[in-house]
Design a protein around this motif. Structure first.
Motif, PDB file in Angstrom:
ATOM      1  N   VAL A  47       0.841  -1.204   0.000  1.00 17.25           N
ATOM      2  CA  VAL A  47       0.000   0.000   0.000  1.00 17.25           C
ATOM      3  C   VAL A  47       0.876   1.254   0.000  1.00 17.25           C
ATOM      4  O   VAL A  47       0.635   2.210  -0.747  1.00 17.25           O
ATOM      5  CB  VAL A  47      -0.960   0.008   1.216  1.00 17.25           C
ATOM      6  CG1 VAL A  47      -1.657   1.363   1.355  1.00 17.25           C
ATOM      7  CG2 VAL A  47      -2.003  -1.096   1.083  1.00 17.25           C
ATOM      8  N   VAL A  85       2.619   1.724  -3.490  1.00 21.14           N
ATOM      9  CA  VAL A  85       1.701   2.261  -4.504  1.00 21.14           C
ATOM     10  C   VAL A  85       1.432   3.736  -4.221  1.00 21.14           C
ATOM     11  O   VAL A  85       1.392   4.564  -5.148  1.00 21.14           O
ATOM     12  CB  VAL A  85       0.387   1.451  -4.541  1.00 21.14           C
ATOM     13  CG1 VAL A  85      -0.604   2.070  -5.539  1.00 21.14           C
ATOM     14  CG2 VAL A  85       0.665   0.002  -4.925  1.00 21.14           C
ATOM     15  N   MET A 133      -3.702   1.094  -7.962  1.00 26.32           N
ATOM     16  CA  MET A 133      -4.054   0.005  -7.047  1.00 26.32           C
ATOM     17  C   MET A 133      -4.841  -1.108  -7.752  1.00 26.32           C
ATOM     18  O   MET A 133      -4.835  -2.266  -7.311  1.00 26.32           O
ATOM     19  CB  MET A 133      -4.875   0.577  -5.881  1.00 26.32           C
ATOM     20  CG  MET A 133      -5.065  -0.357  -4.701  1.00 26.32           C
ATOM     21  SD  MET A 133      -3.537  -0.937  -3.950  1.00 26.32           S
ATOM     22  CE  MET A 133      -3.132   0.445  -2.888  1.00 26.32           C
TER      23      MET A 133
END
Length: 203
Positions: free
Chosen positions: A67, A70, A101
């Motif tokens: 996460v 990205v 994502m």
């Protein structure tokens, strides 16, 4: 060593090839960094002869590492498109973060609870994944267990706790989203995030 094999130590293995391709495509220096309490990752645009630079903390669990990665690549992509004209976490960045994502959703990289939290977060991504409590809590479930580490929200009211620099606080009442805590030595009041990690001082 092949960069994908290195990335597989930190990322969900099926995510590593795409991140490796992004590093090559964007000609990005990608650094796996020491732990930084104030942030999970960092992006620096080209400057003074250096190209794009991204760093991500080495000690994140694989889903939090992905996460964060990205998130930082969305900054890079936004800088390529808009330079300094776009706000750091403005509409352009949010749109790029959502788009970047998607491949990981299609590959079903994330467990269902983390995916649901990311989808909720993507409706209005904040400056940091740790500032979205739903996403932060879902990612923390996949951390390796830590001895003697508690979050502020989990310790009793009026309990004493210690932070990394050694200062001792007493937990007080909750004020909207944060907890009021009094530093024992100075009687000064500070506001703590519910998910701040602290060491409980036992009687």
């Amino acid at each position: 060593m092949d960069k994908v094999k290195v990335l597989q130590r930190y990322l969900p293995p099926d995510a590593a090839p795409l991140i490796g391709r992004w590093i090559d495509y964007f000609k990005c220096e990608f650094k796996i960094s020491r732990n930084r309490n104030s942030k999970f990752g960092d992006y620096r645009p080209p400057f003074d002869g250096k190209g794009h630079r991204i760093s991500v903390n080495y000690d994140l669990n694989p889903y939090a590492f992905l996460v964060t990665t990205v998130h930082e690549f969305a900054h890079l992509h936004t800088w390529n498109e808009h330079k300094h004209k776009a706000k750091p976490h403005g509409t352009e960045w949010k749109n790029n973060f959502k788009r970047m994502m998607q491949p990981f959703f299609e590959k079903e990289i994330f467990p269902p609870d983390v995916k649901a939290a990311i989808v909720s977060y993507l409706n209005n991504p904040a400056a940091s994944s740790c500032s979205d409590l739903g996403l932060y809590r879902s990612l923390r479930k996949y951390d390796a267990p830590k001895e003697d580490v508690h979050t502020v929200e989990k310790i009793p009211v009026h309990a004493l706790f210690k932070i990394k620099d050694g200062r001792v606080f007493r937990k007080e009442e909750k004020l909207r989203k944060r907890y009021k805590c009094t530093e024992v030595a100075t009687k000064r009041v500070y506001l703590f995030s519910p998910v701040a990690e602290v060491e409980l001082i036992k009687d």
